[in-house]
Design an enzyme around this catalytic site. Structure first.
Site, PDB file in Angstrom:
ATOM      1  N   VAL A   1      38.147  37.644  37.419  1.00  0.00           N
ATOM      2  CA  VAL A   1      38.172  38.845  36.587  1.00  0.00           C
ATOM      3  C   VAL A   1      38.296  40.074  37.483  1.00  0.00           C
ATOM      4  O   VAL A   1      37.440  40.325  38.342  1.00  0.00           O
ATOM      5  CB  VAL A   1      36.904  38.954  35.715  1.00  0.00           C
ATOM      6  CG1 VAL A   1      36.954  40.227  34.863  1.00  0.00           C
ATOM      7  CG2 VAL A   1      36.764  37.724  34.826  1.00  0.00           C
ATOM      8  N   LYS A   2      39.370  40.809  37.285  1.00  0.00           N
ATOM      9  CA  LYS A   2      39.645  41.982  38.110  1.00  0.00           C
ATOM     10  C   LYS A   2      39.071  43.221  37.418  1.00  0.00           C
ATOM     11  O   LYS A   2      39.421  43.527  36.273  1.00  0.00           O
ATOM     12  CB  LYS A   2      41.160  42.123  38.313  1.00  0.00           C
ATOM     13  CG  LYS A   2      41.584  42.996  39.484  1.00  0.00           C
ATOM     14  CD  LYS A   2      43.086  42.871  39.682  1.00  0.00           C
ATOM     15  CE  LYS A   2      43.559  43.690  40.870  1.00  0.00           C
ATOM     16  NZ  LYS A   2      45.037  43.597  41.021  1.00  0.00           N
ATOM     17  N   VAL A   3      38.196  43.929  38.119  1.00  0.00           N
ATOM     18  CA  VAL A   3      37.434  45.030  37.533  1.00  0.00           C
ATOM     19  C   VAL A   3      37.634  46.302  38.363  1.00  0.00           C
ATOM     20  O   VAL A   3      37.542  46.254  39.592  1.00  0.00           O
ATOM     21  CB  VAL A   3      35.933  44.676  37.485  1.00  0.00           C
ATOM     22  CG1 VAL A   3      35.136  45.808  36.865  1.00  0.00           C
ATOM     23  CG2 VAL A   3      35.713  43.366  36.731  1.00  0.00           C
TER      24      VAL A   3
END
Length: 231
Positions: free
Chosen positions: A83-85
């Site tokens: 998950v890219k945040v």
């Protein structure tokens, strides 16, 4: 150093994977827009079918609850989804929660060592310093990589340094020398890592000499493909 490809184009990902040196994929909303992706989850699933390694899929929510909801959903697409945040306050809070839940994260849009330090303390799996964008504004992107690598080494942080916004082969060389764990780059940069004129010229000479040895006569076509004709 691990090689990730930075794209959402399936054919490019497949071509890089076929080379046998691809370790993962990074994407973002801008890359998805270029491809015209409508079914985000379906597209990420297709990428995960091509690549066994980490596939970074970026959330678009910017509030804590929204990032968590979107990230948890994205993480269910495949076991190798990361998950890219974005590196914002609510993003850091979400990364801490994701870390506690065992969800891998890629903290993106990092432009300072202090940001990288906070992301590591929150438990980010990867930190993505954007070296090319720093170079674009006359800052030294590579110094940021070196600073982060040194800080993480001093304190024993397990967050991997993912050199992003790589524009050319020297970015790859310098990132590797600085100790970056990962470099993510477009397909054309990956191909340029292999290319060298002396390799091409040397191969052309070897093949020409082999043909002559076999009695086929010298190959009069130079490596550049242009036939020289006397005036």
């Amino acid at each position: 150093m691990k090689f990730f490809i930075d794209t959402a184009v399936l054919d490019e990902i497949q071509e890089a994977a076929d080379m046998g040196v691809l370790d993962g994929v990074t994407t973002n909303p801008s890359l998805m827009k270029k491809v015209g992706v409508r079914d985000f989850h379906g597209h990420i699933a297709q990428i995960c079918e091509i690549v066994d390694g980490p596939v970074s899929a970026e959330v678009t929510a910017t509030d804590y609850d929204g990032i968590l909801a979107e990230g948890r959903e994205v993480a269910q697409i495949a076991d190798n989804v990361v998950v890219k945040v974005p590196l914002i306050l609510d993003g850091i809070k979400a990364i801490k929660t994701f870390s506690q839940e065992g969800i891998d994260t890629n903290c993106t849009l990092c432009f300072s060592p202090t940001q990288a330090l906070v992301a590591a303390k929150a438990g980010a799996t990867y930190i993505s310093p954007f070296i090319g964008r720093l170079d674009d504004i006359s800052s030294d992107g590579m110094s940021l990589i070196r600073q982060i690598v040194e800080i993480y080494a001093i304190y024993g942080y397990e967050t991997e340094v993912l050199a992003a916004s790589i524009r050319h082969p020297m970015h790859v060389v310098e990132s590797a020398m600085a100790g970056a764990d990962v470099g993510t780059m477009p397909l054309d940069v990956i191909k340029k890592l292999i290319k060298h004129p002396l390799t091409d010229n040397g191969l052309a000479k070897f093949l020409s000499d082999w043909k002559e040895l076999q009695g086929e006569g010298p190959d009069e076509t130079p490596a550049n493909g242009q036939v020289h004709r006397e005036a």
